[in-house]
Design an enzyme around this catalytic site. Structure first.
Site, PDB file in Angstrom:
ATOM      1  N   LYS A   1      -1.116  -8.029   8.691  1.00  0.00           N
ATOM      2  CA  LYS A   1      -1.972  -7.527   7.621  1.00  0.00           C
ATOM      3  C   LYS A   1      -1.133  -7.136   6.404  1.00  0.00           C
ATOM      4  O   LYS A   1      -1.521  -7.406   5.258  1.00  0.00           O
ATOM      5  CB  LYS A   1      -2.794  -6.330   8.116  1.00  0.00           C
ATOM      6  CG  LYS A   1      -3.725  -5.696   7.082  1.00  0.00           C
ATOM      7  CD  LYS A   1      -4.876  -6.595   6.674  1.00  0.00           C
ATOM      8  CE  LYS A   1      -5.696  -6.042   5.511  1.00  0.00           C
ATOM      9  NZ  LYS A   1      -6.704  -5.057   5.891  1.00  0.00           N
TER      10      LYS A   1
ATOM     11  N   LYS B   1      -2.753   1.592  -1.267  1.00  0.00           N
ATOM     12  CA  LYS B   1      -2.426   2.202   0.043  1.00  0.00           C
ATOM     13  C   LYS B   1      -1.780   1.168   0.964  1.00  0.00           C
ATOM     14  O   LYS B   1      -0.753   1.432   1.599  1.00  0.00           O
ATOM     15  CB  LYS B   1      -3.707   2.754   0.693  1.00  0.00           C
ATOM     16  CG  LYS B   1      -3.491   3.437   2.030  1.00  0.00           C
ATOM     17  CD  LYS B   1      -4.726   3.342   2.950  1.00  0.00           C
ATOM     18  CE  LYS B   1      -4.698   2.049   3.739  1.00  0.00           C
ATOM     19  NZ  LYS B   1      -5.682   1.914   4.811  1.00  0.00           N
TER      20      LYS B   1
END
Lengths: 287, 287
Positions: free
Chosen positions: B171, B239
């Site tokens: 990811k 983030k």
């Protein structure tokens, strides 16, 4: 059928010219080195000894050479086509060169009623052989319509981007995205590998989502296989990125990621890898 | 049929949980804010008042929250699932969080015979609603096989990347490529525009060649339309890039283009744009 003169019989130009012969166009060539012309002469092309001589005998002239100065020489030099081309001749420059010089050359040719299109391509040697190139065209729409059947022999997608130079700007945009996406894929695969995760699995998973691109598919595979047979040579990508950054400077914008990509291509060349595919950027971090 | 506990009913979690109910799975939820659980309770979900209480009553627990610390709290906190989950319970963490913390949590849960998969996703809200997410899985293969029918309700591509944390690494790679490709497209479209060339034409032409990507297609369109409705919010992308760069630091590699992308996301947030799609990076150059 219009007769075509073709100058620039390199890796791309040779199969493009052969496709035109196969499509039935009367084709003539000029080559600085006689050997370069050989395969085309065997296929039935006529041969001329200068751009000027070539231009006197054809309706359309296609140029596909490396440097901006090469195109200037062919079009405007002492033996350039400007001295002999009939009014109404169309010059299609499929090289990747300076957009601004393209505009200047088009203006000079226009004074002799010679039309010009800039029509750089994307799709590589494979696309040139298959006649499936993507062609980015700058110049007048009516001239493009006259040239379209010829371009359609070489490419499957022909987009009229805008006026003179716009095709070259689009090509610069293309080369920027390709270079920066190669770096994106390089960084991702390096992160996977350094983290002890199989980069092949990561590539496979990412091809299904928003990270997917032709670069992840094709150049990502080259990185995994450590097979940097071009494809598109680092030396040429470096040349094209230089043009793109020159264009950015001309229009006074800052492209930091493109500058970083240029630095990587620079390093690769300094290491003697200019003949490798530009995805060999992936090699840099291994030192 | 296995019973499922779902924690994290945000933009992504809510449609994912609804798809599981629609597929016939008995579903229970825990939500910090009661209002968040409402749509699921209406659809037939059971409600519990802590992760611990939830865990005692289900076979599988899915977490889909924002921060690494949120997952730690849910799994290992004072009211965490570790205190009540039956041996054989499977925790599927679909959040995007730290790979290294994931490995540590998986080890702690394993001591209580609780299995864990990290299974972050790509594909956005649309993919969550359609059940077409791409799911990157870390953990043991036999546990993935037990969980696969459930994951298949939420995603169309499920790739086992490797052991614990490998899904999170994949990811991170995904987010790096997405961010850097957004910047590539941004730079190219800016060069076109500054050169007086229609960026829409350039995008169209480039979609046919090596520069083509889902980012050029979708995020490039957002830039042209100046429509930055997310999509994927800048704040969340920031983030995730922080996690990716933290991971890079842990494994001691340098990712300069990712650092540049992070800087752009930083600037965008400082301008108050954290709620816009992260392709709003294209706005930065307009100042």
């Amino acid at each position: 059928m219009q007769s075509i003169g073709f100058i620039g019989l390199g890796i791309m130009g040779k199969p493009m010219a052969l496709n035109l012969i196969n499509a039935g166009y009367p084709l003539a060539v000029y080559a600085r080195r006689a050997a370069t012309a050989e395969p085309l002469l065997h296929a039935g092309a006529a041969n001329y000894h200068s751009p000027q001589e070539l231009a006197a005998n054809v309706d359309i002239i296609i140029t596909n050479v490396q440097a901006t100065t090469d195109v200037e020489e062919i079009l405007l030099g002492p033996q350039g086509i400007i001295h002999s081309a009939k009014p109404g001749t169309i010059v299609i420059d499929m090289s990747t060169i300076s957009a601004i010089t393209t505009q200047k050359m088009a203006a000079k040719l226009a004074q002799k009623k010679i039309a010009m299109l800039d029509a750089p391509v994307s799709g590589g040697e494979q696309g040139a052989i298959a006649g499936t190139l993507s062609i980015m065209v700058g110049g007048k729409a009516d001239i493009l319509e006259k040239a379209r059947p010829i371009l359609a022999v070489m490419g499957k997608q022909i987009v009229h981007i805008g006026d003179h130079g716009a095709g070259q700007v689009a090509k610069a945009c293309n080369q920027i995205i390709v270079a920066e996406t190669i770096i994106a894929v390089d960084e991702a695969l390096r992160l996977a590998k350094a983290s002890g995760v199989d980069p092949a699995k990561v590539r496979e998973a990412l091809l299904g989502g928003f990270a997917s691109s032709r670069i992840l598919e094709i150049h990502g595979k080259r990185m995994l296989d450590q097979d940097y047979k071009p494809g598109f040579k680092t030396g040429l990508h470096h040349k094209d990125m230089h043009l793109a950054l020159e264009q950015a400077q001309q229009v006074k914008i800052n492209l930091p990621a493109a500058q970083h990509a240029m630095k990587c291509l620079d390093q690769l060349i300094k290491k003697g890898h200019s003949e490798l595919d530009s995805s060999a950027i992936h090699l840099l971090a291994e030192d």
